[in-house]
Design a protein around this motif. Structure first.
Motif, PDB file in Angstrom:
ATOM      1  N   LEU A   5     -56.196 -16.310 -15.947  1.00  0.00           N
ATOM      2  CA  LEU A   5     -57.186 -17.030 -16.743  1.00  0.00           C
ATOM      3  C   LEU A   5     -56.523 -18.047 -17.664  1.00  0.00           C
ATOM      4  O   LEU A   5     -57.055 -19.137 -17.890  1.00  0.00           O
ATOM      5  CB  LEU A   5     -58.021 -16.040 -17.558  1.00  0.00           C
TER       6      LEU A   5
ATOM      7  N   LEU B 110     -59.510 -23.076 -19.127  1.00  0.00           N
ATOM      8  CA  LEU B 110     -60.917 -22.856 -19.449  1.00  0.00           C
ATOM      9  C   LEU B 110     -61.307 -23.633 -20.704  1.00  0.00           C
ATOM     10  O   LEU B 110     -60.480 -23.840 -21.599  1.00  0.00           O
ATOM     11  CB  LEU B 110     -61.180 -21.362 -19.633  1.00  0.00           C
ATOM     12  N   PRO B 111     -62.562 -24.081 -20.787  1.00  0.00           N
ATOM     13  CA  PRO B 111     -62.957 -24.984 -21.874  1.00  0.00           C
ATOM     14  C   PRO B 111     -62.880 -24.385 -23.272  1.00  0.00           C
ATOM     15  O   PRO B 111     -62.535 -25.073 -24.220  1.00  0.00           O
ATOM     16  CB  PRO B 111     -64.398 -25.358 -21.524  1.00  0.00           C
ATOM     17  N   THR B 112     -63.231 -23.103 -23.429  1.00  0.00           N
ATOM     18  CA  THR B 112     -63.317 -22.525 -24.769  1.00  0.00           C
ATOM     19  C   THR B 112     -62.745 -21.118 -24.793  1.00  0.00           C
ATOM     20  O   THR B 112     -62.560 -20.474 -23.756  1.00  0.00           O
ATOM     21  CB  THR B 112     -64.780 -22.449 -25.263  1.00  0.00           C
TER      22      THR B 112
ATOM     23  N   ALA C 217     -64.395 -18.631 -25.868  1.00  0.00           N
ATOM     24  CA  ALA C 217     -65.480 -17.774 -25.377  1.00  0.00           C
ATOM     25  C   ALA C 217     -65.442 -17.675 -23.860  1.00  0.00           C
ATOM     26  O   ALA C 217     -65.697 -16.600 -23.299  1.00  0.00           O
ATOM     27  CB  ALA C 217     -66.827 -18.314 -25.838  1.00  0.00           C
ATOM     28  N   ASP C 218     -65.119 -18.773 -23.192  1.00  0.00           N
ATOM     29  CA  ASP C 218     -65.029 -18.734 -21.726  1.00  0.00           C
ATOM     30  C   ASP C 218     -63.908 -17.797 -21.277  1.00  0.00           C
ATOM     31  O   ASP C 218     -64.056 -17.046 -20.304  1.00  0.00           O
ATOM     32  CB  ASP C 218     -64.784 -20.139 -21.172  1.00  0.00           C
ATOM     33  N   TYR C 219     -62.784 -17.855 -21.969  1.00  0.00           N
ATOM     34  CA  TYR C 219     -61.661 -16.976 -21.642  1.00  0.00           C
ATOM     35  C   TYR C 219     -62.056 -15.512 -21.836  1.00  0.00           C
ATOM     36  O   TYR C 219     -61.803 -14.657 -20.988  1.00  0.00           O
ATOM     37  CB  TYR C 219     -60.460 -17.338 -22.518  1.00  0.00           C
ATOM     38  N   THR C 220     -62.712 -15.235 -22.952  1.00  0.00           N
ATOM     39  CA  THR C 220     -63.133 -13.864 -23.242  1.00  0.00           C
ATOM     40  C   THR C 220     -64.182 -13.383 -22.239  1.00  0.00           C
ATOM     41  O   THR C 220     -64.105 -12.259 -21.727  1.00  0.00           O
ATOM     42  CB  THR C 220     -63.688 -13.778 -24.673  1.00  0.00           C
ATOM     43  N   ASP C 221     -65.154 -14.240 -21.953  1.00  0.00           N
ATOM     44  CA  ASP C 221     -66.214 -13.868 -21.020  1.00  0.00           C
ATOM     45  C   ASP C 221     -65.665 -13.611 -19.620  1.00  0.00           C
ATOM     46  O   ASP C 221     -66.162 -12.732 -18.905  1.00  0.00           O
ATOM     47  CB  ASP C 221     -67.282 -14.959 -20.956  1.00  0.00           C
ATOM     48  N   ALA C 222     -64.651 -14.374 -19.250  1.00  0.00           N
ATOM     49  CA  ALA C 222     -64.092 -14.224 -17.903  1.00  0.00           C
ATOM     50  C   ALA C 222     -63.404 -12.872 -17.728  1.00  0.00           C
ATOM     51  O   ALA C 222     -63.261 -12.388 -16.602  1.00  0.00           O
ATOM     52  CB  ALA C 222     -63.108 -15.358 -17.619  1.00  0.00           C
TER      53      ALA C 222
END
Length: 206
Positions: free
Chosen positions: A166, A171-173, A175-180
């Motif tokens: 990841l 990743l853009p944000t 939050a995107d990293y965490t969500d992934a």
């Protein structure tokens, strides 16, 4: 937009991650994904003792959670602590002490916990403090996930590989990293809950 230094990407894909630190940037904010540091447990203990030594400390338990609590796991160098209090309302009177220690409130959207953060200083990691009611302590997924990882080295390796993958995806944000990571984490938490005799989690809101 997040970006990763090209030389780090080369190291990621060559399998030589453990000898360096991945840095992702967004404006002036930096997220580090670092090799496991054996000093992290001592950093936690020092912070725990400092909190417990404060006058009128309301905490019944304080434990090390998050990736820095799992031996061998790559992590952002942020020491996460979870503390229990009989009532969350008791924390209000302790806010001046937390402020003296450098903690500031964090808005994580939680309804049944209080969260505080302290920024990293030179030579010291950042700290996050999550305070939960004592009646929920035994059922906290962060504690169960930590114990599950500590007893399953193969899952630690899989989780570390996911983090590296990841980190390389730009990743853009945050939050995107965490969500992934969410699907993997939730799946392993369900396994942990089953193994530890806890009911299956059906509501992830807190």
């Amino acid at each position: 937009m997040w970006r990763i230094r090209a030389e780090h990407l080369d190291l990621l894909f060559s399998g030589r991650f453990n000898n360096f630190e991945v840095r992702m940037f967004r404006d002036t904010q930096v997220i580090h994904i670092a090799p496991y540091d054996p000093r992290w447990p001592d950093r936690f203990l020092n912070e725990r003792n400092q909190l417990l030594s404060c006058p009128d400390c309301p905490f019944l338990e304080i434990e090390h959670i998050g990736s820095t609590s799992v031996p061998g796991l790559v992590a952002k160098p942020v020491i996460d602590l979870m503390a229990s209090a009989t009532l969350l309302e008791e924390v209000e009177a302790f806010l001046p002490q937390l402020k003296k220690l450098g903690y500031q409130p964090l808005d994580g959207g939680f309804r049944r916990r209080r969260s505080f953060g302290r920024s990293a200083n030179e030579g010291s990691e950042a700290y996050n403090l999550h305070i939960v009611p004592a009646c929920q302590w035994a059922d906290k997924d962060e504690r169960l996930f930590r114990d599950w990882l500590c007893s399953h080295p193969s899952v630690v390796q899989e989780y570390a590989a996911l983090k590296k993958e990841l980190a390389a995806m730009n990743l853009p944000t945050i939050a995107d990293y965490t969500d992934a990571k969410g699907e993997f984490i939730r799946s392993e938490i369900q396994k942990a809950r089953a193994a530890f005799g806890k009911p299956r989690r059906t509501d992830w809101r807190e």
